[in-house]
Scaffold this motif. Structure first.
Motif, PDB file in Angstrom:
ATOM      1  N   THR A  25      88.163  17.286  65.734  1.00 24.06           N
ATOM      2  CA  THR A  25      89.714  17.971  66.404  1.00 24.06           C
ATOM      3  C   THR A  25      91.067  17.500  65.854  1.00 24.06           C
ATOM      4  N   ARG A  26      91.143  16.224  65.432  1.00 24.00           N
ATOM      5  CA  ARG A  26      92.643  15.348  65.506  1.00 24.00           C
ATOM      6  C   ARG A  26      93.278  16.203  63.522  1.00 24.00           C
ATOM      7  N   LYS A  27      91.035  16.405  63.392  1.00 21.96           N
ATOM      8  CA  LYS A  27      91.935  16.804  61.290  1.00 21.96           C
ATOM      9  C   LYS A  27      90.198  17.704  60.851  1.00 21.96           C
ATOM     10  N   GLY A  28      90.830  19.333  60.988  1.00 20.21           N
ATOM     11  CA  GLY A  28      89.563  19.921  60.358  1.00 20.21           C
ATOM     12  C   GLY A  28      89.244  19.561  59.557  1.00 20.21           C
ATOM     13  N   ASP A  29      89.579  18.886  58.497  1.00 20.91           N
ATOM     14  CA  ASP A  29      89.245  18.900  57.097  1.00 20.91           C
ATOM     15  C   ASP A  29      88.373  16.693  56.685  1.00 20.91           C
ATOM     16  N   SER A  30      87.997  16.932  57.863  1.00 22.68           N
ATOM     17  CA  SER A  30      87.491  15.406  58.165  1.00 22.68           C
ATOM     18  C   SER A  30      86.657  15.721  56.823  1.00 22.68           C
ATOM     19  N   VAL A  31      86.303  14.247  56.134  1.00 21.89           N
ATOM     20  CA  VAL A  31      85.848  13.668  55.509  1.00 21.89           C
ATOM     21  C   VAL A  31      84.144  12.510  56.320  1.00 21.89           C
ATOM     22  N   LEU A  32      83.526  12.796  56.697  1.00 21.25           N
ATOM     23  CA  LEU A  32      82.307  12.319  57.310  1.00 21.25           C
ATOM     24  C   LEU A  32      81.356  11.196  56.572  1.00 21.25           C
ATOM     25  N   GLY A  33      81.094  10.411  56.715  1.00 21.25           N
ATOM     26  CA  GLY A  33      80.130   9.970  56.289  1.00 21.25           C
ATOM     27  C   GLY A  33      79.163   9.316  57.132  1.00 21.25           C
ATOM     28  N   LEU A  34      77.787  10.095  56.839  1.00 21.75           N
ATOM     29  CA  LEU A  34      76.253  10.248  57.985  1.00 21.75           C
ATOM     30  C   LEU A  34      75.812   9.529  57.122  1.00 21.75           C
ATOM     31  N   ALA A  35      75.233   8.884  58.460  1.00 22.41           N
ATOM     32  CA  ALA A  35      73.524   8.069  58.214  1.00 22.41           C
ATOM     33  C   ALA A  35      72.556   9.439  58.695  1.00 22.41           C
ATOM     34  N   THR A  36      71.318   9.140  57.948  1.00 21.28           N
ATOM     35  CA  THR A  36      70.018   9.242  58.842  1.00 21.28           C
ATOM     36  C   THR A  36      69.684   7.943  58.810  1.00 21.28           C
ATOM     37  N   ILE A  56      83.516  22.236  68.285  1.00 22.82           N
ATOM     38  CA  ILE A  56      83.955  22.177  66.863  1.00 22.82           C
ATOM     39  C   ILE A  56      83.738  22.831  65.873  1.00 22.82           C
ATOM     40  N   ASP A  57      84.699  23.112  64.945  1.00 24.66           N
ATOM     41  CA  ASP A  57      84.243  23.742  63.582  1.00 24.66           C
ATOM     42  C   ASP A  57      83.909  23.116  62.257  1.00 24.66           C
ATOM     43  N   PHE A  58      83.054  23.246  61.541  1.00 25.86           N
ATOM     44  CA  PHE A  58      82.566  22.268  60.535  1.00 25.86           C
ATOM     45  C   PHE A  58      83.510  23.175  58.997  1.00 25.86           C
ATOM     46  N   ASP A  59      84.013  24.146  59.269  1.00 24.30           N
ATOM     47  CA  ASP A  59      83.708  24.864  58.038  1.00 24.30           C
ATOM     48  C   ASP A  59      84.621  24.489  56.928  1.00 24.30           C
ATOM     49  N   ARG A  60      86.171  22.976  57.093  1.00 30.44           N
ATOM     50  CA  ARG A  60      86.579  22.757  56.037  1.00 30.44           C
ATOM     51  C   ARG A  60      86.025  21.205  56.089  1.00 30.44           C
ATOM     52  N   VAL A  61      85.021  21.113  57.372  1.00 31.83           N
ATOM     53  CA  VAL A  61      84.347  19.632  56.970  1.00 31.83           C
ATOM     54  C   VAL A  61      83.816  19.127  55.997  1.00 31.83           C
ATOM     55  N   ARG A  62      84.058  17.943  55.561  1.00 30.09           N
ATOM     56  CA  ARG A  62      83.617  17.495  54.531  1.00 30.09           C
ATOM     57  C   ARG A  62      82.870  16.337  54.260  1.00 30.09           C
TER      58      ARG A  62
END
Ligand code: PGA
Length: 240
Positions: A25-36, A56-62
């Protein structure tokens, strides 16, 4: 290091989902580090539900995942590609070109992944589970901390823990490619979620123990923006 105990596993994981959603929400093109792993599933379910409701919108999320088995077919249900597709990627509007998992097994493959993270501007928020032995990603207990993305040989404890996703323990790949501790520590914020009594000792040693590569997660004590979220069972030794 912040530490919060929740009534149950679902609440602890959903609290992690809240932090990821707030970041998007704060930064539309955020870079998320994800875990399984089993732990983050409720967090992903929450993100999917908020996406479906237009919150929330993931359009610009990395996104950059922590790790993957070496040599596994990405279509295999035990692969981390498959896991991420099932729980998140196929359910939100992430662009395929913005989704990254490490692959290969050479030093050059690891460097290419590190460079892709760097080119994206670094990870804004890194979601982590933790192994019973204190591993994060596939950074197993060792004599020294790892730096960049690298190939690892899995320990017996991790092979046994992950055997539940395969037909037999013999089918668990013996190697994985994983972000290093250096990659994880470079994230701007870190959210570690631990649930269940099997994680209680690892949580205690992570937060209260000495900083040592024998408990890889213990280095998180040095991170300026790290929160550990647990249920009652995983946080039990912290209450004593
Ligand atoms: P789990 O795995 O969430 O399936 O317990 C966590 C990990 O090993 O990092």
């Amino acid at each position: 290091m912040e530490f919060h105990v929740y009534e149950n596993a679902k609440a602890a994981c959903e609290a992690a989902g809240v932090l990821l959603a707030a970041q998007i929400t704060r930064k539309g093109d955020s870079v998320l580090g994800l875990a399984t792993g089993s732990t983050p599933i409720p967090a992903y379910a929450m993100l999917v539900s908020w996406y479906e409701r237009g919150v929330i919108d993931f359009d610009r999320v990395r996104t950059f995942n922590l790790d993957e088995y070496v040599g596994i077919d990405p279509q295999s249900p035990a692969s981390y590609h498959y896991f991420m597709h099932e729980h998140l990627f196929s359910k939100v509007n992430l662009r395929p070109e913005n989704v990254h998992l490490p692959s290969g097994q050479t030093a050059a493959d690891g460097r290419a992944y590190d460079e892709a993270i760097h080119a994206a501007g670094g990870i804004d928020i890194q979601l982590l589970g933790i192994g019973r032995n204190g591993h994060i990603g596939f950074n197993e207990p060792a004599g020294e901390f790892t730096y960049g993305t690298h190939t690892v040989t899995l320990t017996q404890s991790t092979i046994e823990a992950n055997a539940r996703f395969f037909a037999s323990p013999d089918d668990v790949p013996r190697q994985a490619i994983s972000m290093g501790i250096g990659n994880i520590m470079a994230a701007k914020c870190i959210v570690l979620v631990a649930t269940g009594s099997a994680k209680a000792d690892a949580v205690y040693r992570t937060i209260r123990g000495p900083i040592t590569p024998r408990v890889p997660a213990s280095i998180l004590q040095l991170h300026p923006c790290c929160v550990v979220l647990t249920d009652r069972e995983a946080g039990a030794l912290m209450m004593k």
